[in-house]
Enzyme design. Structure first.
Site, PDB file in Angstrom:
ATOM      1  N   TYR A  38       4.525  -6.587 -51.100  1.00 16.85           N
ATOM      2  CA  TYR A  38       4.277  -7.029 -49.726  1.00 16.85           C
ATOM      3  C   TYR A  38       5.511  -6.799 -48.854  1.00 16.85           C
ATOM      4  O   TYR A  38       5.431  -6.246 -47.752  1.00 16.85           O
ATOM      5  CB  TYR A  38       3.870  -8.496 -49.713  1.00 16.85           C
ATOM      6  CG  TYR A  38       3.593  -9.069 -48.348  1.00 16.85           C
ATOM      7  CD1 TYR A  38       2.614  -8.519 -47.530  1.00 16.85           C
ATOM      8  CD2 TYR A  38       4.292 -10.183 -47.879  1.00 16.85           C
ATOM      9  CE1 TYR A  38       2.345  -9.050 -46.277  1.00 16.85           C
ATOM     10  CE2 TYR A  38       4.025 -10.723 -46.637  1.00 16.85           C
ATOM     11  CZ  TYR A  38       3.058 -10.155 -45.834  1.00 16.85           C
ATOM     12  OH  TYR A  38       2.793 -10.672 -44.593  1.00 16.85           O
ATOM     13  N   LEU A  41      -2.203  -8.265 -36.352  1.00 13.91           N
ATOM     14  CA  LEU A  41      -1.976  -9.304 -37.348  1.00 13.91           C
ATOM     15  C   LEU A  41      -2.726  -9.052 -38.640  1.00 13.91           C
ATOM     16  O   LEU A  41      -2.485  -9.743 -39.633  1.00 13.91           O
ATOM     17  CB  LEU A  41      -2.381 -10.686 -36.805  1.00 13.91           C
ATOM     18  CG  LEU A  41      -1.391 -11.385 -35.870  1.00 13.91           C
ATOM     19  CD1 LEU A  41      -1.352 -10.709 -34.510  1.00 13.91           C
ATOM     20  CD2 LEU A  41      -1.762 -12.860 -35.695  1.00 13.91           C
ATOM     21  N   ASP A  62     -11.730  -7.921 -37.374  1.00 10.81           N
ATOM     22  CA  ASP A  62     -11.409  -8.614 -38.629  1.00 10.81           C
ATOM     23  C   ASP A  62     -12.465  -8.259 -39.661  1.00 10.81           C
ATOM     24  O   ASP A  62     -13.659  -8.225 -39.344  1.00 10.81           O
ATOM     25  CB  ASP A  62     -11.383 -10.132 -38.399  1.00 10.81           C
ATOM     26  CG  ASP A  62     -10.565 -10.879 -39.444  1.00 10.81           C
ATOM     27  OD1 ASP A  62     -10.899 -10.756 -40.646  1.00 10.81           O
ATOM     28  OD2 ASP A  62      -9.608 -11.574 -39.079  1.00 10.81           O
ATOM     29  N   ALA A 109       3.012  -7.909 -36.074  1.00 12.30           N
ATOM     30  CA  ALA A 109       3.384  -9.126 -36.798  1.00 12.30           C
ATOM     31  C   ALA A 109       3.911  -8.746 -38.173  1.00 12.30           C
ATOM     32  O   ALA A 109       3.192  -8.208 -39.007  1.00 12.30           O
ATOM     33  CB  ALA A 109       2.183 -10.055 -36.935  1.00 12.30           C
TER      34      ALA A 109
END
Length: 333
Positions: free
Chosen positions: A149, A76, A31, A117
């Site tokens: 998006y 994700l 991350d 995801a």
């Protein structure tokens, strides 16, 4: 099981990491902390099976290093949230397209199973009841930042499907419909924590447009086990699966429900879109999932009632927001 979770310090990612650790996985979290927070992993800090790597999915060397030994990967990491996408569309496009391609390439080289995801945003302005995985995508102009998006995540899915067809990559996709729960922040336009936070602080609850747009909200702890079950099911590879809530509700009704459940005295205020966002913003009037495919494959059922979701989000915000009013997170029963 050795598992890598990109975006594992985010809202959904951190709940997934906790779930995987409880299952006995060794988990590597990647991350860049652009929207995620280390505090989201406080509950598992120091866990023997957890390793955190701060880095971006745009850095191919870093992606390769965290996936090389992974049995499976949950991808994700993404630029998320309406405000972030509208305000910084280029960052979103780069992260969501180039970053995902890096992850796909790394999984192909390592032989890792991949769970991608995705999002209900890909359906755009399709207001069908209910949206199946084969439903048409109806998007606005590519020159409107609101749709970048949806366009990028659609490309992600197309990439994943092509890697499955051409290279045999074991990859499945989940399309998440308004997943909510503790640790979700309203900073980037997520409606439930925004409304709950306003109610806790005694502020007006701001609802954009006429408030009659509808959504179906799903609880993160209902969604995460389904994500893992789909990743573990070979019949899922090459397919996409909706994971969403069962109750359709308008945003103005949601605001009223938040006020009732939390015992708040806050009013509801309608805010025109042109005041809330840049010119040219478009919203979806309706988004309702057909969960049949996930239900038939892994038994997915969105079991947590909306009132319980509101109470749990409020409890999480009350624990972290010093401005939340005492007692506002106690539901009227």
């Amino acid at each position: 099981m050795r598992t890598t979770v990109t975006g594992g310090a985010g809202f959904i990612g951190s709940h997934l990491v906790e779930y995987l650790l409880r299952q006995g996985d060794e988990v590597v979290v990647l991350d860049d902390l652009s929207t995620g927070r280390l505090s989201n992993l406080d509950a598992v800090a120091g866990a023997a099976g957890l390793r955190f790597v701060e880095g971006s999915i745009l850095d191919r060397d870093t992606v390769d290093s965290v996936i090389a030994q992974a049995d499976r990967v949950f991808h994700l990491a993404a630029a998320v949230g309406v405000r972030l996408i509208v305000d910084r569309p280029l960052d979103g496009l780069r992260t969501n397209i180039h970053g995902t391609e890096n992850v796909l390439d790394a999984c192909r080289e390592s032989g890792s199973v991949l769970l991608l995801a995705s999002t209900s945003e890909i359906y755009g302005k399709n207001t069908s009841d209910a949206l199946s995985e084969e439903s048409d995508r109806i998007l606005g102009s590519p020159l409107t930042a609101r749709w970048t998006y949806a366009a990028a995540k659609g490309i992600d899915e197309a990439f994943a499907h092509a890697y499955w067809r051409e290279f045999g990559l074991q990859v499945a996709t989940v399309r998440l419909f308004n997943t909510v729960g503790p640790r979700q922040t309203g900073r980037y336009g997520m409606v439930v924590p925004t409304l709950v936070g306003q109610a806790l602080r005694g502020e007006p609850l701001t609802v954009f447009g006429d408030g009659l747009q509808t959504r179906c909200f799903s609880y993160v702890e209902d969604v995460v086990p389904a994500m893992v079950a789909i990743a573990e099911e070979p019949a899922a590879y090459g397919q996409a699966f909706n994971l969403g809530g069962a109750r359709e509700i308008s945003i103005v009704e949601l605001a009223e429900r938040v006020i009732e459940v939390l015992g708040s005295d806050s009013p509801v205020t309608l805010v025109p879109y042109e005041q809330a966002y840049a010119a040219g913003y478009e919203d979806m009037r309706r988004r309702v999932p057909d969960n049949r495919r996930a239900r038939e494959l892994v038994g997915f059922e969105p079991a947590t009632p909306l009132d319980d979701i509101i109470v749990r989000v409020a409890a999480g915000l009350s624990a972290t927001d010093p401005h939340a009013r005492d007692g506002q997170a106690v539901a009227r029963r």
